[in-house]
Scaffold this motif. Structure first.
Motif, PDB file in Angstrom:
ATOM      1  N   GLY A  60       7.018  -2.290  16.942  1.00  0.00           N
ATOM      2  CA  GLY A  60       7.747  -3.322  17.269  1.00  0.00           C
ATOM      3  C   GLY A  60       7.905  -4.212  15.767  1.00  0.00           C
ATOM      4  O   GLY A  60       7.805  -5.096  15.670  1.00  0.00           O
ATOM      5  N   LYS A  61       8.218  -3.019  14.764  1.00  0.00           N
ATOM      6  CA  LYS A  61       8.492  -3.611  13.426  1.00  0.00           C
ATOM      7  C   LYS A  61       9.863  -3.072  13.070  1.00  0.00           C
ATOM      8  O   LYS A  61      10.320  -2.141  13.264  1.00  0.00           O
ATOM      9  N   PRO A  62      10.537  -3.770  12.143  1.00  0.00           N
ATOM     10  CA  PRO A  62      11.747  -3.406  11.612  1.00  0.00           C
ATOM     11  C   PRO A  62      11.576  -2.319  10.652  1.00  0.00           C
ATOM     12  O   PRO A  62      10.329  -1.896   9.994  1.00  0.00           O
ATOM     13  N   VAL A  63      12.589  -1.575  10.543  1.00  0.00           N
ATOM     14  CA  VAL A  63      12.383  -0.026   9.831  1.00  0.00           C
ATOM     15  C   VAL A  63      11.951  -0.460   8.307  1.00  0.00           C
ATOM     16  O   VAL A  63      11.065   0.182   7.814  1.00  0.00           O
ATOM     17  N   ASN A  64      12.585  -1.460   7.805  1.00  0.00           N
ATOM     18  CA  ASN A  64      12.297  -1.917   6.272  1.00  0.00           C
ATOM     19  C   ASN A  64      10.885  -2.229   6.299  1.00  0.00           C
ATOM     20  O   ASN A  64      10.129  -1.693   5.319  1.00  0.00           O
ATOM     21  N   ARG A  65      10.143  -3.231   7.129  1.00  0.00           N
ATOM     22  CA  ARG A  65       8.747  -3.506   7.089  1.00  0.00           C
ATOM     23  C   ARG A  65       8.043  -2.467   7.169  1.00  0.00           C
ATOM     24  O   ARG A  65       6.964  -2.427   6.403  1.00  0.00           O
ATOM     25  N   LEU A  66       8.397  -1.485   7.934  1.00  0.00           N
ATOM     26  CA  LEU A  66       7.265  -0.189   8.273  1.00  0.00           C
ATOM     27  C   LEU A  66       7.331   0.509   6.964  1.00  0.00           C
ATOM     28  O   LEU A  66       6.326   1.169   6.578  1.00  0.00           O
ATOM     29  N   ILE A  67       8.458   0.865   6.372  1.00  0.00           N
ATOM     30  CA  ILE A  67       8.651   1.767   5.053  1.00  0.00           C
ATOM     31  C   ILE A  67       7.805   1.089   4.141  1.00  0.00           C
ATOM     32  O   ILE A  67       7.051   1.781   3.274  1.00  0.00           O
ATOM     33  N   VAL A  68       8.269  -0.311   3.796  1.00  0.00           N
ATOM     34  CA  VAL A  68       7.330  -1.188   2.894  1.00  0.00           C
ATOM     35  C   VAL A  68       5.715  -0.937   3.150  1.00  0.00           C
ATOM     36  O   VAL A  68       5.006  -0.879   2.159  1.00  0.00           O
ATOM     37  N   VAL A 112       4.127   1.307   4.494  1.00  0.00           N
ATOM     38  CA  VAL A 112       3.610   2.819   4.212  1.00  0.00           C
ATOM     39  C   VAL A 112       3.461   3.094   2.799  1.00  0.00           C
ATOM     40  O   VAL A 112       2.841   3.582   2.265  1.00  0.00           O
ATOM     41  N   LEU A 113       4.651   2.557   2.100  1.00  0.00           N
ATOM     42  CA  LEU A 113       4.600   2.631   0.570  1.00  0.00           C
ATOM     43  C   LEU A 113       3.543   1.863  -0.190  1.00  0.00           C
ATOM     44  O   LEU A 113       2.683   2.519  -0.993  1.00  0.00           O
ATOM     45  N   ASP A 114       3.176   0.713   0.334  1.00  0.00           N
ATOM     46  CA  ASP A 114       2.044  -0.119  -0.259  1.00  0.00           C
ATOM     47  C   ASP A 114       0.952   0.654   0.100  1.00  0.00           C
ATOM     48  O   ASP A 114      -0.011   0.671  -0.767  1.00  0.00           O
ATOM     49  N   ARG A 115       0.543   1.184   1.287  1.00  0.00           N
ATOM     50  CA  ARG A 115      -0.418   2.086   1.683  1.00  0.00           C
ATOM     51  C   ARG A 115      -0.906   3.269   0.653  1.00  0.00           C
ATOM     52  O   ARG A 115      -1.846   3.557   0.190  1.00  0.00           O
ATOM     53  N   GLU A 116       0.460   3.937   0.445  1.00  0.00           N
ATOM     54  CA  GLU A 116       0.560   5.089  -0.186  1.00  0.00           C
ATOM     55  C   GLU A 116       0.005   4.900  -1.888  1.00  0.00           C
ATOM     56  O   GLU A 116      -0.703   5.888  -2.364  1.00  0.00           O
ATOM     57  N   PHE A 117       0.386   3.698  -2.178  1.00  0.00           N
ATOM     58  CA  PHE A 117       0.297   3.461  -3.646  1.00  0.00           C
ATOM     59  C   PHE A 117      -0.646   2.201  -4.100  1.00  0.00           C
ATOM     60  O   PHE A 117      -0.868   2.046  -5.180  1.00  0.00           O
ATOM     61  N   THR A 118      -1.795   1.914  -3.207  1.00  0.00           N
ATOM     62  CA  THR A 118      -2.533   0.869  -3.462  1.00  0.00           C
ATOM     63  C   THR A 118      -3.308   1.290  -4.154  1.00  0.00           C
ATOM     64  O   THR A 118      -4.265   0.523  -4.872  1.00  0.00           O
TER      65      THR A 118
END
Length: 92
Positions: A25-33, A35-41
């Motif tokens: 239930g999230k926009p594609v953009n929000r989901l991608i952001v 995932v990127l935040d988690r990956e580079f945290t």
């Protein structure tokens, strides 16, 4: 502040992302952001990973083959000896 960018991704990945966004239930953009935040945290604020930032010192000390007996496989033994000594001296 946000930055707009454009990327090309394979169609099969896009389909999976789109499907995941519907399920969550999230926009594609929000989901991608997210995932990127988690990956580079784990990156430091300057963007450098710790292993890269410390690359010039990682592995520069080795106890392999030393005859003095001071190597990392015996740290527990040395710690225990130190604690016994402190206890005998009345520092514990």
């Amino acid at each position: 502040m946000s930055v707009q960018t454009s990327i090309r991704i394979p169609e099969d990945i896009y389909k999976r992302v789109k499907h995941a966004s519907r399920l969550r239930g999230k926009p594609v953009n929000r989901l991608i952001v997210e995932v990127l935040d988690r990956e580079f945290t784990e990156l430091a604020p300057d963007g450098m990973r710790a292993d890269i930032g410390l690359a010039d010192v990682i592995g520069c000390v080795s106890s392999a083959g030393l005859d003095d007996g001071y190597n990392s496989s015996r740290t527990g033994e040395f710690f225990a000896e130190g604690m016994v000594k402190k206890h005998r001296e009345g520092h514990l």
